[in-house]
Scaffold this motif. Sequence first.
Motif, PDB file in Angstrom:
ATOM      1  N   UNK A   1      -3.372   6.683   2.361  1.00 11.71           N
ATOM      2  CA  UNK A   1      -3.786   5.717   1.337  1.00 11.71           C
ATOM      3  C   UNK A   1      -2.638   4.763   1.034  1.00 11.71           C
ATOM      4  N   UNK A   2      -2.923   3.467   1.038  1.00 11.23           N
ATOM      5  CA  UNK A   2      -1.900   2.486   0.663  1.00 11.23           C
ATOM      6  C   UNK A   2      -1.630   2.627  -0.826  1.00 11.23           C
ATOM      7  N   UNK A   3      -0.379   2.903  -1.157  1.00 12.42           N
ATOM      8  CA  UNK A   3      -0.020   3.238  -2.532  1.00 12.42           C
ATOM      9  C   UNK A   3       1.043   2.282  -3.049  1.00 12.42           C
ATOM     10  N   UNK A   4       0.750   1.676  -4.176  1.00  9.03           N
ATOM     11  CA  UNK A   4       1.638   0.710  -4.820  1.00  9.03           C
ATOM     12  C   UNK A   4       2.211   1.325  -6.083  1.00  9.03           C
ATOM     13  N   UNK A   5       3.515   1.138  -6.290  1.00 10.85           N
ATOM     14  CA  UNK A   5       4.093   1.514  -7.581  1.00 10.85           C
ATOM     15  C   UNK A   5       4.876   0.334  -8.125  1.00 10.85           C
ATOM     16  N   UNK A   6       4.545  -0.060  -9.344  1.00  9.19           N
ATOM     17  CA  UNK A   6       5.214  -1.175  -9.991  1.00  9.19           C
ATOM     18  C   UNK A   6       5.258  -0.927 -11.494  1.00  9.19           C
ATOM     19  N   UNK A   7       6.409  -1.211 -12.069  1.00  8.36           N
ATOM     20  CA  UNK A   7       6.641  -0.963 -13.503  1.00  8.36           C
ATOM     21  C   UNK A   7       6.279   0.477 -13.888  1.00  8.36           C
ATOM     22  N   UNK A   8       6.561   1.407 -12.960  1.00  8.43           N
ATOM     23  CA  UNK A   8       6.367   2.822 -13.239  1.00  8.43           C
ATOM     24  C   UNK A   8       4.951   3.322 -13.111  1.00  8.43           C
ATOM     25  N   UNK A   9       4.005   2.464 -12.726  1.00  9.76           N
ATOM     26  CA  UNK A   9       2.600   2.864 -12.603  1.00  9.76           C
ATOM     27  C   UNK A   9       2.202   2.863 -11.127  1.00  9.76           C
ATOM     28  N   UNK A  10       1.525   3.920 -10.687  1.00 11.36           N
ATOM     29  CA  UNK A  10       1.097   4.029  -9.296  1.00 11.36           C
ATOM     30  C   UNK A  10      -0.374   3.648  -9.159  1.00 11.36           C
ATOM     31  N   UNK A  11      -0.664   2.914  -8.085  1.00  9.02           N
ATOM     32  CA  UNK A  11      -2.028   2.462  -7.809  1.00  9.02           C
ATOM     33  C   UNK A  11      -2.387   2.834  -6.370  1.00  9.02           C
ATOM     34  N   UNK A  12      -3.591   3.377  -6.198  1.00  4.50           N
ATOM     35  CA  UNK A  12      -4.110   3.678  -4.867  1.00  4.50           C
ATOM     36  C   UNK A  12      -4.991   2.489  -4.450  1.00  4.50           C
ATOM     37  N   UNK A  13      -4.534   1.764  -3.422  1.00  2.00           N
ATOM     38  CA  UNK A  13      -5.217   0.530  -3.027  1.00  2.00           C
ATOM     39  C   UNK A  13      -6.301   0.744  -1.982  1.00  2.00           C
ATOM     40  N   UNK A  14      -6.411   1.965  -1.465  1.00  2.00           N
ATOM     41  CA  UNK A  14      -7.473   2.264  -0.520  1.00  2.00           C
ATOM     42  C   UNK A  14      -6.951   2.885   0.759  1.00  2.00           C
ATOM     43  N   UNK A  15      -7.829   3.625   1.490  1.00  3.78           N
ATOM     44  CA  UNK A  15      -7.439   4.217   2.776  1.00  3.78           C
ATOM     45  C   UNK A  15      -7.144   3.119   3.795  1.00  3.78           C
ATOM     46  N   UNK A  16      -6.005   3.206   4.460  1.00  4.04           N
ATOM     47  CA  UNK A  16      -5.646   2.151   5.413  1.00  4.04           C
ATOM     48  C   UNK A  16      -6.605   2.113   6.594  1.00  4.04           C
ATOM     49  N   UNK A  17      -7.144   3.263   7.005  1.00  6.19           N
ATOM     50  CA  UNK A  17      -8.064   3.287   8.140  1.00  6.19           C
ATOM     51  C   UNK A  17      -9.343   2.506   7.861  1.00  6.19           C
ATOM     52  N   UNK A  18      -9.668   2.337   6.568  1.00  9.68           N
ATOM     53  CA  UNK A  18     -10.893   1.624   6.202  1.00  9.68           C
ATOM     54  C   UNK A  18     -10.666   0.125   6.029  1.00  9.68           C
ATOM     55  N   UNK A  19      -9.423  -0.313   6.101  1.00 12.26           N
ATOM     56  CA  UNK A  19      -9.126  -1.739   5.945  1.00 12.26           C
ATOM     57  C   UNK A  19      -9.315  -2.428   7.290  1.00 12.26           C
TER      58      UNK A  19
END
Length: 531
Positions: free
Chosen positions: A311-329
């Motif tokens: 899963x593409x995972x973003x962390x910014x300002x201490x908060x983590x976000x799951x942007x979606x499975x890379x295989x599905x992009x």
Amino acid sequence: MMAALGWPLRDFAVHLHRSGASLAFVAPEDQLLTATEINEWAWQGVAVNTAQFPWPQAPGYPAVWDEEAAVRTLRLMARGEANAAAIALMQAAKAHELPAFFDDDGLTLGAGEGGLTWPNDALPAEVPWRELHDIPTVLVTGSNGKTTTVRLLAAMFRKAGKRSGFNCTDGVFVGGECVESGDYSGPNGARRVLRDARVQAAVLETARGGILRRGLAVHRADAAIVTNISPDHFGEYGVHDLSDLADAKLVLARAIGEDGVLVLNADDALLLEKSAKLTCPLAWFSLDDNHPHLVAHRRHGGATCGVADGVLTLEIRGIRYRLGPVDAMPLTLSGSARYNIANIAGAALVAACLGLSAEVIAAVLAGFGASREDNPGRLERWRIGDVSVLLDYAHNPEGLSGLLTVARSVGASTGGRLGLLLGQAGNRDDGAIRELARTAAAAGPDFVVLKDLDGYMRGRAIGEVPGILRDELLRHGLPETNLRTILPEVEAAQAMLAWARAGDVVVLPVHNLAARAQVVTWLDAQVVDTR
């Protein structure tokens, strides 16, 4: 000579390198043509002194053999160029914390929808300063992935409700419309974007050549990204190795202030090394969210983006976000295009640092690449009968290696053969051309068609580059019967399809824009014919 013109004697730089020397100095912004003449005059003076070149004879240019005459000529040039009104307005723009662009096309104060442009001979006495403003601006460079990253960011801005403008190797685009076609990946293309009054966010492809020839198009940017550094273009403008190339691309850092961010690829060892000397704020992306540098950067509050458990995972300002499975992009081709996973991670991180929401970013990544119109010329795909066709811009060994890995993945289920169209620009040295051939040979293609690159011959004789490629492929074991030379790019691509049979994968790196348009039209027609 500069003292004779009344220019400040400061900020000289001399770079000695394998193929000679480069000279740079600061000159008035309204007299840059005169500055180039001084540079050439100084170089010619050294060349004549070493008896390497004859004296130039062209009238109207500063005489190397007569300094007094050269001073008179250069003073006339400087006087003809000088534009005190433009300099005063640019200084006023700086005081108002606004960008300013000055060249033969005019003077622009502000940028995009917040800018106004005047002809150089009709500059205003009064400027509506309150109406002017800057727009979000991103610089994108790297050896591979620049155009894809630019297009991703432009799509993210559009999704966020901002009319984006961008320049790249395919042209200048505003709000999805192509306003200029051609290679506009340098300062000229960037300024066309920044001068368009419709643009609300600018994404500027910033290629190495433009940086080395003309510098950056802007003095400041809100964000910049270096996608990667890989061997290419060695021997030009004093760049002879990866370290030189990285230094050239990292010039982008000079445009990033304390409130901006430079996004770098943590999977690139050279960028990790060079980052130690950077003073601007940084953010990091990687194919691995647990990359030690990303972990350490997050520990200190920094922004990162990487892949965690698919899963593409973003962390910014201490908060983590799951942007979606890379295989599905769609852009990743079920995860096989790892270089596009890196492009996605970098673009997502830039967008997040500029304040775009995780929801907007994830929505774009879930659909971008599903249509060939999203990213033309980059990993475009056709199914013609039972033959898979991949068209791409891969232009150096690393780019070609990534593309061929995708091709092998596509063909894994059919057990078909691999066909490859292969050519290279003439400005690469023989060693670089042979390295491209070695990369091709390592993939074990069953058929290779060698071509010239129309518009990219750059001093090479017709058929010279295909001859070098052919020689290296033979040296690495490819049978002569598996090689064919067809110099015109379109005919070469058509020959690849004529060779292919059911289950095969055909890889078409096509670089000339006109040739690509013809190939795409022809491939579309083949799809229709096979239905």
